[in-house]
Design a protein around this motif. Structure first.
Motif, PDB file in Angstrom:
ATOM      1  N   THR A 138      41.519 -72.823  -3.772  1.00  0.00           N
ATOM      2  CA  THR A 138      39.878 -72.547  -4.910  1.00  0.00           C
ATOM      3  C   THR A 138      41.083 -72.904  -6.309  1.00  0.00           C
ATOM      4  O   THR A 138      40.110 -73.521  -7.218  1.00  0.00           O
ATOM      5  N   LEU A 141      41.842 -76.329  -5.760  1.00  0.00           N
ATOM      6  CA  LEU A 141      41.287 -77.212  -5.514  1.00  0.00           C
ATOM      7  C   LEU A 141      41.450 -78.092  -6.894  1.00  0.00           C
ATOM      8  O   LEU A 141      40.941 -78.786  -7.785  1.00  0.00           O
ATOM      9  N   GLU A 142      41.123 -77.389  -8.474  1.00  0.00           N
ATOM     10  CA  GLU A 142      41.226 -77.348  -9.626  1.00  0.00           C
ATOM     11  C   GLU A 142      42.222 -78.415 -10.190  1.00  0.00           C
ATOM     12  O   GLU A 142      41.941 -79.759 -11.218  1.00  0.00           O
ATOM     13  N   ARG A 143      43.449 -78.469  -9.371  1.00  0.00           N
ATOM     14  CA  ARG A 143      44.130 -80.258  -9.927  1.00  0.00           C
ATOM     15  C   ARG A 143      44.340 -81.251  -8.923  1.00  0.00           C
ATOM     16  O   ARG A 143      44.164 -80.155  -7.393  1.00  0.00           O
ATOM     17  N   LYS A 144      43.976 -81.753  -9.481  1.00  0.00           N
ATOM     18  CA  LYS A 144      44.510 -82.967  -8.140  1.00  0.00           C
ATOM     19  C   LYS A 144      45.263 -83.679  -7.321  1.00  0.00           C
ATOM     20  O   LYS A 144      45.053 -83.729  -6.128  1.00  0.00           O
ATOM     21  N   GLN A 146      47.276 -80.638  -5.977  1.00  0.00           N
ATOM     22  CA  GLN A 146      46.514 -80.151  -4.619  1.00  0.00           C
ATOM     23  C   GLN A 146      45.678 -79.782  -4.044  1.00  0.00           C
ATOM     24  O   GLN A 146      45.501 -79.080  -2.881  1.00  0.00           O
ATOM     25  N   LYS A 147      44.997 -80.646  -4.581  1.00  0.00           N
ATOM     26  CA  LYS A 147      43.942 -81.389  -3.628  1.00  0.00           C
ATOM     27  C   LYS A 147      43.724 -80.904  -1.907  1.00  0.00           C
ATOM     28  O   LYS A 147      42.917 -79.722  -1.407  1.00  0.00           O
ATOM     29  N   LEU A 151      42.843 -77.980   0.462  1.00  0.00           N
ATOM     30  CA  LEU A 151      41.811 -77.830   1.496  1.00  0.00           C
ATOM     31  C   LEU A 151      42.648 -78.027   2.933  1.00  0.00           C
ATOM     32  O   LEU A 151      41.596 -77.224   3.461  1.00  0.00           O
ATOM     33  N   ALA A 174      40.088 -82.418   4.013  1.00  0.00           N
ATOM     34  CA  ALA A 174      41.438 -83.092   3.186  1.00  0.00           C
ATOM     35  C   ALA A 174      42.130 -84.461   4.160  1.00  0.00           C
ATOM     36  O   ALA A 174      42.413 -85.471   3.299  1.00  0.00           O
ATOM     37  N   SER A 177      40.948 -87.357   1.832  1.00  0.00           N
ATOM     38  CA  SER A 177      42.062 -87.697   0.628  1.00  0.00           C
ATOM     39  C   SER A 177      42.897 -87.996   0.798  1.00  0.00           C
ATOM     40  O   SER A 177      43.692 -88.499  -0.247  1.00  0.00           O
TER      41      SER A 177
END
Length: 195
Positions: A138, A141-144, A146-147, A151, A174, A177
């Motif tokens: 989680t 997830l805050e860092r683009k 590392q999205k 996921l 995921a 993305s």
């Protein structure tokens, strides 16, 4: 030129790159006896020790190198991989608490590093601490950047919990993305997780 420091340094490096780690270790030892403040010798010795899986001593020598050249990209990169190698060996030997601490120590030096975070979350999955793994994913997830990794990790956790519909949605997200710029390994991991 039997006494030339630079030639001996290049020889030690050649041994290291040729994966003759024991010979490289002896050569770097001799070099450091002559000049204990040689950044190149300290870095090479740390990398040699790391390849010999002597991670604690490798950290000592990489830290000495970083005192001489703080912020050096090659030394910092080596230090990160020393942390990862040390944690992996500890995990393999089922020293989970020590592995966790090693990864957390690495995250002090390399805040929010993707590799360290993924390994920490994976350690939590292995030790069945899914709530801690979920917290790490989680946070990622805050860092683009590392999205997708986050996921994929969250999809795995939901799959392990038996929540297949939730896992599928996360895996599909995921996969959606992915872009042309996405690393090939991450594309493969994401496709595999989705399947």
């Amino acid at each position: 030129y039997s006494n030339d420091f630079e030639i001996k340094l290049n020889y030690a490096e050649a041994l290291l790159w040729n994966k003759d780690f024991n010979s490289a270790k002896k050569q770097y030892n001799q070099l450091l006896e002559k000049n204990s403040s040689s950044f190149s010798a300290l870095l090479g010795y740390a990398n040699t020790l790391s390849n010999l899986k002597d991670y604690s001593n490798a950290l000592t020598y990489i830290n000495k190198a970083l005192v001489i050249k703080a912020g050096n990209t090659n030394a910092l990169n080596s230090k990160k991989y020393i942390y990862l190698g040390k944690a992996y060996l500890e995990q393999k030997n089922e020293n989970y608490k020590t592995a966790e601490q090693t990864l957390k120590d690495g995250l002090i030096d390399f805040k929010n590093d993707t590799d360290l975070l993924k390994n920490l979350a994976n350690l939590y999955v292995i030790t069945n601490k899914t709530n801690l793994a979920e917290a790490v994913y989680t946070k990622m997830l805050e860092r683009k950047t590392q999205k997708i990794d986050a996921l994929n990790g969250l999809a795995l956790l939901e799959h392990l919990k038996g929540h297949q519909k939730k896992a599928y949605k996360l895996a599909a997200n995921a996969r959606a993305s992915l872009s042309k710029k996405t690393n090939k390994n991450l594309k493969k991991q994401t496709s595999t997780r989705y399947i």
